[in-house]
Structures are given as C-alpha cells and as structure tokens.
Scaffold this motif. Structure first.
Motif, PDB file in Angstrom:
ATOM      1  N   GLU A   1     -11.431   4.587  -4.132  1.00 56.14           N
ATOM      2  CA  GLU A   1     -11.932   5.771  -3.679  1.00 56.14           C
ATOM      3  C   GLU A   1     -11.696   5.994  -2.293  1.00 56.14           C
ATOM      4  O   GLU A   1     -12.138   5.252  -1.573  1.00 56.14           O
ATOM      5  CB  GLU A   1     -13.634   5.825  -4.155  1.00 56.14           C
ATOM      6  CG  GLU A   1     -13.819   5.890  -5.655  1.00 56.14           C
ATOM      7  CD  GLU A   1     -13.427   7.284  -6.348  1.00 56.14           C
ATOM      8  OE1 GLU A   1     -13.121   8.081  -5.758  1.00 56.14           O
ATOM      9  OE2 GLU A   1     -13.030   7.120  -7.290  1.00 56.14           O
ATOM     10  N   PRO A   2     -11.925   7.348  -1.932  1.00 53.88           N
ATOM     11  CA  PRO A   2     -11.596   8.468  -2.403  1.00 53.88           C
ATOM     12  C   PRO A   2     -10.277   8.909  -2.886  1.00 53.88           C
ATOM     13  O   PRO A   2      -9.284   8.776  -2.207  1.00 53.88           O
ATOM     14  CB  PRO A   2     -12.166   9.571  -1.601  1.00 53.88           C
ATOM     15  CG  PRO A   2     -11.667   9.038  -0.335  1.00 53.88           C
ATOM     16  CD  PRO A   2     -11.690   7.781  -0.168  1.00 53.88           C
ATOM     17  N   PHE A   3     -10.148   9.397  -4.436  1.00 49.40           N
ATOM     18  CA  PHE A   3      -8.809   9.828  -4.977  1.00 49.40           C
ATOM     19  C   PHE A   3      -9.115  11.305  -5.095  1.00 49.40           C
ATOM     20  O   PHE A   3      -9.971  11.811  -5.509  1.00 49.40           O
ATOM     21  CB  PHE A   3      -8.771   9.511  -6.294  1.00 49.40           C
ATOM     22  CG  PHE A   3      -7.536   9.535  -6.993  1.00 49.40           C
ATOM     23  CD1 PHE A   3      -6.162   9.029  -6.747  1.00 49.40           C
ATOM     24  CD2 PHE A   3      -7.341  10.704  -7.694  1.00 49.40           C
ATOM     25  CE1 PHE A   3      -5.010   9.453  -7.336  1.00 49.40           C
ATOM     26  CE2 PHE A   3      -6.017  11.409  -8.310  1.00 49.40           C
ATOM     27  CZ  PHE A   3      -5.096  10.608  -8.160  1.00 49.40           C
TER      28      PHE A   3
ATOM     29  N   VAL B   1       0.993  -1.111  -0.047  1.00 45.86           N
ATOM     30  CA  VAL B   1       0.173   0.030   0.156  1.00 45.86           C
ATOM     31  C   VAL B   1       0.942   1.261   0.096  1.00 45.86           C
ATOM     32  O   VAL B   1       1.841   1.498   0.835  1.00 45.86           O
ATOM     33  CB  VAL B   1      -1.010   0.142   1.191  1.00 45.86           C
ATOM     34  CG1 VAL B   1      -1.751   1.359   1.181  1.00 45.86           C
ATOM     35  CG2 VAL B   1      -1.861  -1.137   1.367  1.00 45.86           C
ATOM     36  N   LEU B   2       0.573   2.059  -0.661  1.00 53.86           N
ATOM     37  CA  LEU B   2       1.138   3.594  -0.938  1.00 53.86           C
ATOM     38  C   LEU B   2       0.307   4.449  -0.775  1.00 53.86           C
ATOM     39  O   LEU B   2      -0.845   4.791  -1.432  1.00 53.86           O
ATOM     40  CB  LEU B   2       2.031   3.554  -2.209  1.00 53.86           C
ATOM     41  CG  LEU B   2       3.019   4.892  -2.421  1.00 53.86           C
ATOM     42  CD1 LEU B   2       4.101   4.634  -1.655  1.00 53.86           C
ATOM     43  CD2 LEU B   2       3.554   4.627  -3.783  1.00 53.86           C
ATOM     44  N   THR B   3       0.509   5.522   0.150  1.00 55.51           N
ATOM     45  CA  THR B   3      -0.381   6.785   0.215  1.00 55.51           C
ATOM     46  C   THR B   3       0.288   8.171   0.104  1.00 55.51           C
ATOM     47  O   THR B   3       1.358   8.186   0.476  1.00 55.51           O
ATOM     48  CB  THR B   3      -1.334   6.584   1.695  1.00 55.51           C
ATOM     49  OG1 THR B   3       0.091   6.750   2.949  1.00 55.51           O
ATOM     50  CG2 THR B   3      -1.811   5.328   1.852  1.00 55.51           C
ATOM     51  N   SER B   4      -0.381   8.908   0.042  1.00 56.07           N
ATOM     52  CA  SER B   4      -0.121  10.310   0.221  1.00 56.07           C
ATOM     53  C   SER B   4       0.242  10.608   1.681  1.00 56.07           C
ATOM     54  O   SER B   4      -0.348  10.046   2.386  1.00 56.07           O
ATOM     55  CB  SER B   4      -0.902  11.488  -0.415  1.00 56.07           C
ATOM     56  OG  SER B   4      -2.543  11.202   0.459  1.00 56.07           O
ATOM     57  N   PRO B   5       1.155  11.535   1.829  1.00 56.86           N
ATOM     58  CA  PRO B   5       1.568  11.990   3.265  1.00 56.86           C
ATOM     59  C   PRO B   5       0.263  12.364   4.163  1.00 56.86           C
ATOM     60  O   PRO B   5      -0.269  13.117   3.633  1.00 56.86           O
ATOM     61  CB  PRO B   5       2.668  13.262   2.989  1.00 56.86           C
ATOM     62  CG  PRO B   5       3.268  12.810   1.731  1.00 56.86           C
ATOM     63  CD  PRO B   5       1.972  12.295   1.051  1.00 56.86           C
ATOM     64  N   GLY B   6       0.128  11.832   5.289  1.00 59.19           N
ATOM     65  CA  GLY B   6      -0.784  12.206   5.975  1.00 59.19           C
ATOM     66  C   GLY B   6      -2.120  11.468   5.982  1.00 59.19           C
ATOM     67  O   GLY B   6      -3.250  11.892   6.697  1.00 59.19           O
ATOM     68  N   TYR B   7      -2.318  10.498   4.902  1.00 56.80           N
ATOM     69  CA  TYR B   7      -3.489  10.015   4.593  1.00 56.80           C
ATOM     70  C   TYR B   7      -4.223   9.300   5.626  1.00 56.80           C
ATOM     71  O   TYR B   7      -3.379   8.396   6.484  1.00 56.80           O
ATOM     72  CB  TYR B   7      -3.199   9.134   3.272  1.00 56.80           C
ATOM     73  CG  TYR B   7      -4.759   8.361   2.742  1.00 56.80           C
ATOM     74  CD1 TYR B   7      -5.248   8.953   2.197  1.00 56.80           C
ATOM     75  CD2 TYR B   7      -4.786   7.271   3.242  1.00 56.80           C
ATOM     76  CE1 TYR B   7      -6.657   8.391   1.388  1.00 56.80           C
ATOM     77  CE2 TYR B   7      -6.112   6.503   2.801  1.00 56.80           C
ATOM     78  CZ  TYR B   7      -7.085   7.070   2.097  1.00 56.80           C
ATOM     79  OH  TYR B   7      -7.925   6.445   1.725  1.00 56.80           O
ATOM     80  N   PRO B   8      -5.350   9.328   5.970  1.00 54.00           N
ATOM     81  CA  PRO B   8      -6.360   9.920   5.274  1.00 54.00           C
ATOM     82  C   PRO B   8      -6.885  11.321   5.544  1.00 54.00           C
ATOM     83  O   PRO B   8      -7.812  11.919   4.970  1.00 54.00           O
ATOM     84  CB  PRO B   8      -7.659   8.986   5.749  1.00 54.00           C
ATOM     85  CG  PRO B   8      -7.251   8.693   7.246  1.00 54.00           C
ATOM     86  CD  PRO B   8      -5.836   8.684   7.297  1.00 54.00           C
ATOM     87  N   ASP B   9      -5.974  12.015   6.347  1.00 45.82           N
ATOM     88  CA  ASP B   9      -6.049  13.222   6.424  1.00 45.82           C
ATOM     89  C   ASP B   9      -5.429  14.047   5.122  1.00 45.82           C
ATOM     90  O   ASP B   9      -4.676  13.605   4.212  1.00 45.82           O
ATOM     91  CB  ASP B   9      -5.126  14.051   7.748  1.00 45.82           C
ATOM     92  CG  ASP B   9      -6.125  13.460   8.970  1.00 45.82           C
ATOM     93  OD1 ASP B   9      -7.118  13.202   8.956  1.00 45.82           O
ATOM     94  OD2 ASP B   9      -5.017  12.965   9.903  1.00 45.82           O
TER      95      ASP B   9
END
Length: 234
Positions: A209-211, A175-183
């Motif tokens: 989702e959500p993107f 899994v790769l997420t943006s920094p701070g995700y889900p905030d």
C-alpha cells in the motif's frame, strides 16, 4: 444580415427616425476563431412591455443564455440594456429586432456596436480540467501548451507525459514503480516491462500500500490499468 468584420455597428431600420411596424431583422455576427463577440448599445428606445412581448431586441450569444431587451435606456427601464455589455462564449452571436403592428410612441430604435475580443483559452476548462497539463501560453486567436523539464508533450498537444522505456528485469529481486512514484503518474503513459528469471525460479509480485490507480465504481478499469501477464517460454 451577415457581419464578419473585427468590429462594426448596426441599427434598427430608419434609425435615428422611429422604426417602422411589423419588422423582423436578424444580424448574424461572426468573428475569427479564438475570439468572442463583445456587443453594447449606444442608443436604445423601444416600446416597453411586460416581458418584452411586443417590440424587442433578442441577443443569442453562443455558449451563453438568450437575452431580451425593450424599453428606453435614457429612462433607465429595467428591461433595457442600459450599460450592459454582452459577451459570447464562442465566435458567433445573433441579434434579432422585432416590432409589432404599431409604434404609437414613435420610439427611435437602437444603435449597437460590436468588436472582436481575444479569448484567453488558458483560463478555460476542457471536460472540467485545464486545457494544458502544465504550461499554457495564450496568443491572439489561440493558445499552445508546453511541459516542464523532463516531460514530453503528447500528440494531443495538451497532455504532458514522460518517456517510459521498455525494460527487461533479470535480477532475483527488485522494485518496479509507476512513472513519477510516489507522485502522481503522468497521463497518456504506456510502459511495458518484462521480468525474466533463470529456470527453476518463480516470480512473486507484491504490491504494498498504497496502490492508487484510477478506477470506476461500476466498470472494471475503464481508464487506467496495470496488466500482469504470464508468458511461457519454450
């Protein structure tokens, strides 16, 4: 006339005697950076007229609307400044005194005082947003920004971002997420990740989702972007 002190006063020609005819005098007030000008009148006696077209005081305050005054303050004329305190949005203000060809009423003019007042930049907006992302600290003549724990202050001295180390992902799934995700992700962040699998495998990226990345209705991705590139290795 140039006025550059932290405070001062000025008055119409011949004050407290009646002012002469055909006068045009300009006072330019400048205070230090990070301050604004505060102006008020302690005496005001000028010929009243409709829309102050004959004799008048005109105040041009940086960042605010131009004001024009005439009449007599002690008679509570609507066009006189009365108890008005004029504030500039920035560090400069100009005051214009103008008299026409006749002072038949022997009006005695005005006396004005000004002072320098610190601007609380922390209450201001920059392009519609707070001047600091997280914490703003005001001091006499300026301000500075700091960030909450875990964030770094960007080189622009107002945005708070997070360290985003480049990663090389070699597991068969993950899994790769943006920094701070889900905030919300922080501003001014640049992350560069590489997914590298053994020969014979291919990579499938799935974005559930959500993107939610800032976009624009007319221009493709002018602000924030997620860029996926396919690299061939020899």
């Amino acid at each position: 006339m140039e006025l550059t002190g932290l405070y001062g006063s000025f008055s119409s020609p011949n004050f407290p005697q009646p002012y002469p005819d055909n006068q045009y005098v300009v006072w330019n007030i400048t205070v230090p950076e990070g301050h604004r000008v505060k102006l008020y009148f302690t005496h005001f006696s000028m010929e009243p007229s409709d829309q102050c077209e004959y004799d008048y005081i005109q105040v041009l305050a940086e960042g605010n609307e131009t004001l024009r005054f005439c009449g007599e303050g002690d008679k509570d004329h609507e066009s006189s400044p009365r108890n008005t305190v004029v504030l500039s949005a920035g560090k400069a203000m100009s005051v214009v005194f103008r008299s026409d060809y006749s002072n038949e009423g022997r009006f005695t003019g005005f006396q004005a005082f000004y002072t320098s007042e610190d601007i609380n930049e922390c209450l201001s907006l920059l392009d519609g947003e707070s001047v600091c992302d997280h914490l703003c600290h005001n001091y006499i003549g300026g301000y500075y920004c700091t960030c909450r724990q875990g964030f770094l202050l960007h080189d622009n001295k107002r945005s708070c971002t997070v360290p985003c180390r480049s990663e090389v992902l070699t597991e068969l799934s993950g899994v790769l997420t943006s920094p701070g995700y889900p905030d919300s992700y922080p501003p001014m962040t640049h992350c560069d990740h590489t997914i590298r699998l053994p020969g014979g495998f291919r990579i499938i990226l799935d974005f559930p989702e959500p993107f939610d990345i800032e976009g624009h209705p007319d221009v493709p991705c002018p602000y924030d972007t997620l860029k996926v590139s396919h690299m061939r290795e020899g």
